[in-house]
Design an enzyme around this catalytic site. Structure first.
Site, PDB file in Angstrom:
ATOM      1  N   CYS A 185     -10.578   0.221   7.775  1.00  0.00           N
ATOM      2  CA  CYS A 185      -9.993   1.319   8.274  1.00  0.00           C
ATOM      3  C   CYS A 185     -10.493   2.437   7.563  1.00  0.00           C
ATOM      4  O   CYS A 185     -10.905   3.437   8.099  1.00  0.00           O
ATOM      5  CB  CYS A 185      -8.384   1.411   8.339  1.00  0.00           C
ATOM      6  SG  CYS A 185      -7.888   0.761   6.503  1.00  0.00           S
ATOM      7  N   GLU A 237       0.856  -1.180  -0.121  1.00  0.00           N
ATOM      8  CA  GLU A 237      -0.072   0.217  -0.106  1.00  0.00           C
ATOM      9  C   GLU A 237       0.760   1.284   0.031  1.00  0.00           C
ATOM     10  O   GLU A 237       0.681   1.982   0.891  1.00  0.00           O
ATOM     11  CB  GLU A 237      -1.099  -0.094   1.242  1.00  0.00           C
ATOM     12  CG  GLU A 237      -1.721  -1.236   1.352  1.00  0.00           C
ATOM     13  CD  GLU A 237      -2.604  -1.265   2.376  1.00  0.00           C
ATOM     14  OE1 GLU A 237      -3.898  -1.763   2.505  1.00  0.00           O
ATOM     15  OE2 GLU A 237      -2.239  -0.870   3.338  1.00  0.00           O
TER      16      GLU A 237
END
Length: 673
Positions: A417, A325
């Protein structure tokens, strides 16, 4: 308590202002608290707030129940060797979904008081408090079964905090939420819980003998500790935040993925996990503002220049790679495989706001606005109930860009998240609109509504009327002003001054003239009065009317030639909004074979619906654009030919509301290299 949750949360409709949240101290330019700003109902971001209040926060609390987030705390209150932790707790940071949702709900309580919601949060805090160990430690992934904790946790406290445990990440989100809750309700219930955990960390983690000399593997505790210091005045928390930053690159694990490969003051480019990086850079700004550490400022200035000049998507997103990421190499900006996590965009808003508060330059707000209107709100459907984790700039309808392998917006994720982060971030957006320094009031973002600013110790009340971002006219009325020396500093966006974004990574290609003008009580002012991207209007008085007119028209953009994925392509934007072509609006047109001229003309289509009203029951309208393009086809003899076709584009943030399909931000062009 739980069965009537959604009914309870959906009931709140009464709006009023509560006690203002104090701005972050130490910065030369001060953020105006979001509680001093009321966005107009029906306005662009007024509707985003409504969606979060009515849908997103109730959904997130509901998922905390159904996805066993509360149950983790219940189990931690009654530990057992029988619990196989990773069978029902996928990630050791699942606790933060509870904290972040409470934070967002607390922000909402400050603008939309609701005793039933306040009581519900209080009952959740009862569950959280019972999971806290006697010395303050609060980490359910270990506490529920200390002999066999979550595999990411390690067998001892802090043992894997630089890798996977997220013990300090959980602390950071807890502190943010606890401060917000205390400011909203006046109750110290959550703040006391969070402070006990922070005290445990201060005792056990640090550079002294007998302490665990480790730094967070996933940053955010730095910002949380700075906020706790401001809320309590206890300097130990600020010292702990500075320790977490000063010791990066000096502990056992040195890893670019978590920005611990070298000391923070020696870092020169954005590397590694894009969310962790953004949170760390924002934390550095907070600590620098509170301690005067200019070495931090120099470091994040260098890193910011690297981001906007080489690693910044047109949508304001960051994080090119699915792997880790993470940021990619310089100019590595793929479209189909772009990651651009929603949380990373939120982190960039935190960073750019703080850099503005350090330097007072409008270029940081230009970046914040681009990210906010494109990279952030693309992560949430217009009704507030479906989400993206990554935000690519292209889709072929088949590439599985979501973490769980799906193609469309989802109501939740196993790693949740992003939805919970949106729950807490969107309600804070009114606090990004204005800033103050001395007798100067800065109008940073253009959002309809009312605001009361403390300018030089005296009140200045403004009303803003605008249909921005759909229209470029902004009217600001001075309703009250007790400070006769007060000046308005009105931002002139970079896109209106001929600059797509700071850093030169993108440029306009069409021949249209940039344009803007600003008037005070009908008399136009001279552009030479600009300062750092702002127009200064001195000595404003009650009754003054400031009118900013931005020449908002569709424009074509190209990227630096070193961005190989965008070679031979153009993108389209209008004002702060980036546009895209989606298959749902262009039936029968093969978007991958479309060519658009670099100086194409566009017509505006107002009130264009981007939602399947039959399936979902509510239309959502945007301003669409239409142009004439060329489609590469084969004639009856198999020869290639270009055929004129109509092409419809919609704002990027609104794509994928009608299912998976082809989408492109960057379109092929016959007249760019």
């Amino acid at each position: 308590m739980k069965k009537n949750l959604l009914t309870l949360l959906l009931a709140s409709t009464t709006a009023c202002m509560a006690t203002a949240q104090p701005a972050v101290a130490g910065y030369p330019y001060r953020q105006v608290p979001f509680t001093s700003v009321r966005l107009a109902p029906g306005s662009f971001f007024g509707e985003r707030l409504k969606a979060v209040q009515k849908v997103t926060i109730p959904l997130a609390f509901g998922k905390c129940e159904t996805e066993h987030r509360y149950e983790n705390f219940v189990k931690a209150a009654h530990p057992s060797d029988d619990y196989v932790v990773d069978q029902f707790m996928r990630f050791p940071f699942d606790d933060t979904d509870v904290y972040k949702t409470i934070e967002g709900a607390s922000y909402m309580l400050q603008s939309f008081p609701d005793k039933r919601l306040e009581a519900y949060i209080d009952s959740v805090l009862d569950i959280v408090a019972k999971a806290q160990e006697t010395d303050g430690y609060l980490y359910t992934a270990r506490t529920m079964n200390p002999r066999h904790p979550h595999p990411w946790a390690g067998m001892k406290r802090w043992e894997k905090v630089e890798e996977l445990s997220h013990e300090l990440y959980n602390l950071g989100h807890m502190l943010d939420a606890a401060v917000a809750h205390e400011q909203a309700t006046g109750s110290k219930k959550f703040l006391d819980i969070a402070r006990r955990y922070a005290d445990c960390v201060v005792r056990e983690v640090g550079p002294r003998a007998g302490q665990a000399c480790v730094v967070p593997g996933h940053q955010i505790a730095e910002m949380g500790l700075a906020k706790l210091y401001l809320a309590t005045g206890d300097k130990r928390y600020l010292d702990e935040a500075k320790f977490f930053l000063d010791y990066r690159g000096k502990t056992a694990i040195k890893n670019a993925y978590s920005q611990s490969h070298k000391p923070v003051t020696e870092q020169r480019e954005a590397v590694g996990h894009a969310v962790r990086a953004g949170y760390m850079y924002a934390g550095m700004a907070d600590v620098a503002a509170l301690t005067g550490d200019t070495a931090y400022v120099h470091a994040i200035d260098r890193i910011w220049e690297n981001i906007v000049g080489r690693k910044y998507y047109l949508t304001g997103g960051v994080g090119a790679r699915h792997s880790g990421e993470s940021f990619g190499n310089d100019y590595e900006l793929p479209n189909l495989t772009a990651y651009n996590e929603t949380c990373a965009a939120i982190a960039q808003c935190y960073l750019n706001l703080r850099l503005f508060m350090l330097h007072g330059d409008g270029k940081y707000i230009d970046c914040l606005e681009r990210t906010l209107y494109n990279g952030v709100i693309s992560g949430m459907s217009v009704d507030g109930g479906r989400f993206f984790y990554p935000n690519p700039l292209a889709s072929d309808g088949n590439y599985k860009f979501n973490a769980d392998g799906t193609l469309t917006r989802q109501p939740w994720f196993g790693c949740a998240c992003c939805p919970s982060n949106l729950s807490r971030f969107i309600p804070s957006v009114p606090g990004y609109v204005y800033a103050v320094r001395g007798d100067d009031a800065y109008v940073n973002l253009f959002m309809a509504g009312f605001a009361t600013l403390n300018v030089g110790g005296k009140e200045l009340t403004l009303e803003t009327m605008t249909d921005y971002p759909w229209d470029g006219k902004i009217t600001i009325r001075v309703l009250e002003n007790a400070n006769k020396k007060a000046s308005l500093m009105v931002r002139i966006p970079g896109w209106a001054r001929g600059e797509v974004a700071p850093g030169g990574l993108y440029r306009f290609t069409d021949k249209r003239e940039n344009g803007w003008r600003i008037a005070r009580n009908g008399g136009y002012l001279y552009p030479e009065l600009q300062e750092g991207g702002y127009m200064r209007i001195n000595n404003v008085r009650k009754g003054d009317v400031i009118t900013l007119e931005l020449n908002m028209q569709p424009r074509t953009v190209v990227a630096d030639k070193r961005v190989k994925d965008d070679l031979g392509r153009v993108a389209v934007e209008c004002g702060p909004l980036v546009y895209c072509a989606e298959a749902a609006d262009n039936n029968g047109v093969q978007l991958q074979q479309i060519y658009v001229k670099a100086n194409a003309d566009f017509s505006l289509v107002k009130g264009y619906n981007i939602w399947n009203t039959e399936a979902d029951g509510q239309p959502f309208a945007v301003n669409a654009l239409r142009t004439t393009a060329q489609e590469l086809t084969k004639d009856a003899d198999g020869n290639l030919a270009l055929k004129r076709v109509g092409l419809t584009l919609i704002p990027y943030y609104a794509w994928n509301h009608r299912g998976a399909g082809r989408m492109d931000v960057w379109l092929k062009s016959t007249d760019v290299e």
